[in-house]
Design a protein around this motif. Sequence first.
Motif, mmCIF file in Angstrom:
data_model
loop_
_atom_site.group_PDB
_atom_site.id
_atom_site.type_symbol
_atom_site.label_atom_id
_atom_site.label_comp_id
_atom_site.label_asym_id
_atom_site.label_seq_id
_atom_site.Cartn_x
_atom_site.Cartn_y
_atom_site.Cartn_z
ATOM 1 N N UNK A 163 -7.866 -10.795 13.873
ATOM 2 C CA UNK A 163 -6.826 -11.359 13.025
ATOM 3 C C UNK A 163 -5.988 -10.217 12.444
ATOM 4 N N UNK A 164 -4.693 -10.403 12.408
ATOM 5 C CA UNK A 164 -3.791 -9.337 11.950
ATOM 6 C C UNK A 164 -4.039 -8.954 10.493
ATOM 7 N N UNK A 165 -4.616 -9.855 9.728
ATOM 8 C CA UNK A 165 -4.817 -9.571 8.301
ATOM 9 C C UNK A 165 -5.856 -8.475 8.047
ATOM 10 N N UNK A 166 -6.656 -8.112 9.055
ATOM 11 C CA UNK A 166 -7.653 -7.055 8.842
ATOM 12 C C UNK A 166 -7.010 -5.676 8.792
ATOM 13 N N UNK A 167 -5.791 -5.568 9.302
ATOM 14 C CA UNK A 167 -5.093 -4.290 9.295
ATOM 15 C C UNK A 167 -4.230 -4.183 8.049
ATOM 16 N N UNK A 168 -4.506 -3.186 7.251
ATOM 17 C CA UNK A 168 -3.780 -2.996 6.003
ATOM 18 C C UNK A 168 -3.120 -1.618 6.013
ATOM 19 N N UNK A 169 -1.854 -1.584 5.646
ATOM 20 C CA UNK A 169 -1.108 -0.326 5.609
ATOM 21 C C UNK A 169 -1.780 0.667 4.670
ATOM 22 N N UNK A 170 -2.385 0.170 3.615
ATOM 23 C CA UNK A 170 -3.052 1.041 2.637
ATOM 24 C C UNK A 170 -4.191 1.837 3.275
ATOM 25 N N UNK A 171 -4.705 1.377 4.419
ATOM 26 C CA UNK A 171 -5.795 2.082 5.099
ATOM 27 C C UNK A 171 -5.303 3.282 5.914
ATOM 28 N N UNK A 172 -3.995 3.413 6.047
ATOM 29 C CA UNK A 172 -3.427 4.511 6.832
ATOM 30 C C UNK A 172 -2.436 5.280 5.957
ATOM 31 N N UNK A 173 -2.876 6.402 5.367
ATOM 32 C CA UNK A 173 -2.004 7.161 4.465
ATOM 33 C C UNK A 173 -0.661 7.545 5.088
ATOM 34 N N UNK A 174 -0.658 7.817 6.384
ATOM 35 C CA UNK A 174 0.590 8.174 7.047
ATOM 36 C C UNK A 174 1.592 7.026 6.981
ATOM 37 N N UNK A 233 9.688 -2.521 6.869
ATOM 38 C CA UNK A 233 9.349 -2.759 8.265
ATOM 39 C C UNK A 233 8.259 -3.827 8.323
ATOM 40 N N UNK A 234 8.614 -5.049 8.698
ATOM 41 C CA UNK A 234 7.608 -6.115 8.733
ATOM 42 C C UNK A 234 6.560 -5.915 9.836
ATOM 43 N N UNK A 235 6.816 -5.028 10.783
ATOM 44 C CA UNK A 235 5.904 -4.798 11.889
ATOM 45 C C UNK A 235 5.055 -3.535 11.695
ATOM 46 N N UNK A 236 5.205 -2.860 10.573
ATOM 47 C CA UNK A 236 4.479 -1.614 10.327
ATOM 48 C C UNK A 236 2.967 -1.807 10.412
ATOM 49 N N UNK A 237 2.509 -2.975 9.980
ATOM 50 C CA UNK A 237 1.072 -3.263 10.014
ATOM 51 C C UNK A 237 0.522 -3.211 11.440
ATOM 52 N N UNK A 238 1.364 -3.454 12.428
ATOM 53 C CA UNK A 238 0.911 -3.422 13.821
ATOM 54 C C UNK A 238 0.544 -2.019 14.283
ATOM 55 N N UNK A 239 0.912 -1.019 13.521
ATOM 56 C CA UNK A 239 0.611 0.366 13.886
ATOM 57 C C UNK A 239 -0.654 0.901 13.214
ATOM 58 N N UNK A 240 -1.231 0.151 12.314
ATOM 59 C CA UNK A 240 -2.388 0.622 11.547
ATOM 60 C C UNK A 240 -3.549 1.011 12.456
#
Length: 115
Positions: free
Chosen positions: A15-26, A41-48
């Motif tokens: 599920x996409x909700x498991x990826x959080x931007x806060x988990x990737x300092x970059x 960027x609404x798609x930034x979470x896809x890069x986590x």
Amino acid sequence: MGHGHGHGPPYKVPDASIYKIADAPELVEVERALARRGLKDPWLRNEVWRYNVKQFSTHRSRLVTFLFKGFPLGFAAFVATIGLEYALGVNYHGGHGHGNGHDHGDEKGHGSGHH
């Protein structure tokens, strides 16, 4: 989608909700830089996932794996080919070349063609 074979998918899409931007300092820094310009960027979470070193390793190690994944098998095939060619007496020079008595001229005896 198993085409009637009774097989389910061999994977489970997370599920996409498991990826959080806060988990990737970059990516947090990217998000802040965008926000300073009034952008999001609404798609930034896809890069986590790319920054999850524990699960997906580093970019460098993924690249090395991609580039050299088939190297051991390819090298073994190379060595086997060389060994077989040696054992079978394969000669790519075919007796043609310098120093074997041929003058590379035509049959009328016009020499090597150098003027």
